[in-house]
Design a protein around this motif. Structure first.
Motif, mmCIF file in Angstrom:
data_model
loop_
_atom_site.group_PDB
_atom_site.id
_atom_site.type_symbol
_atom_site.label_atom_id
_atom_site.label_comp_id
_atom_site.label_asym_id
_atom_site.label_seq_id
_atom_site.Cartn_x
_atom_site.Cartn_y
_atom_site.Cartn_z
ATOM 1 N N CYS A 1 17.275 -19.346 29.871
ATOM 2 C CA CYS A 1 15.921 -19.768 29.543
ATOM 3 C C CYS A 1 15.547 -20.983 30.390
ATOM 4 O O CYS A 1 16.297 -21.951 30.444
ATOM 5 N N CYS B 1 13.967 -20.802 21.688
ATOM 6 C CA CYS B 1 12.584 -21.267 21.824
ATOM 7 C C CYS B 1 11.623 -20.371 21.049
ATOM 8 O O CYS B 1 10.460 -20.722 20.897
ATOM 9 N N CYS C 1 15.049 -24.178 27.698
ATOM 10 C CA CYS C 1 16.159 -24.837 27.000
ATOM 11 C C CYS C 1 17.502 -24.607 27.679
ATOM 12 O O CYS C 1 18.492 -25.245 27.324
HETATM 13 ZN ZN LIG Z 1 14.745 -21.329 25.424
#
Ligand SMILES: [Zn+2]
Length: 121
Positions: A90, A76, A93
């Motif tokens: 994360c 990201c 994502c």
């Molecule tokens: Zn991410």
């Protein structure tokens, strides 16, 4: 106990700072503690109570502010906050992240002092 040595060094460093303000007593000490700093707040509080005995910090409050873990997600390309300490992924994502940006801090954020002015002896 791990927390005792941490608290002792905090109390020592705050007491040193207070030495430049004669008659001053600590009212509140605020700490910033990362979620990965491996300290238990209850233990910090417990140790603080007796580590401050007989010092200008006796009777003062210890406020612990816990900082969440933040890591850099490469997919990201941004810093994300990790909610669970069980899996470092994360939240956007879902990719595993390991580039720690915040979470191991253990520092004094501020010290509030109360001086003797106004107290009659
Ligand atoms: Zn991410």
């Amino acid at each position: 106990m791990h927390e005792l040595s941490i608290v002792s060094s905090i109390v020592e460093s705050v007491t040193e700072k207070l030495a430049s303000y004669p008659g001053a007593r600590g009212k509140e000490v605020r700490l910033r503690v990362g979620a990965l700093a491996s300290v238990i707040e209850d233990s910090l509080q417990f140790c603080y109570g007796f580590a401050t005995e007989g010092t200008p910090l006796a009777g003062s409050a210890l406020v612990v502010k816990v900082l969440p873990v933040r890591m850099l997600c490469r997919s990201c390309a941004k810093e994300v906050e990790i909610a669970s300490l069980q899996s470092f992924r994360c939240p956007i994502c879902g990719e595993p992240v390991s580039d720690l940006r915040q979470g191991r801090e253990l520092e004094i954020e501020s010290i509030e002092i109360e001086d003797e002015v106004g107290e009659m002896v």
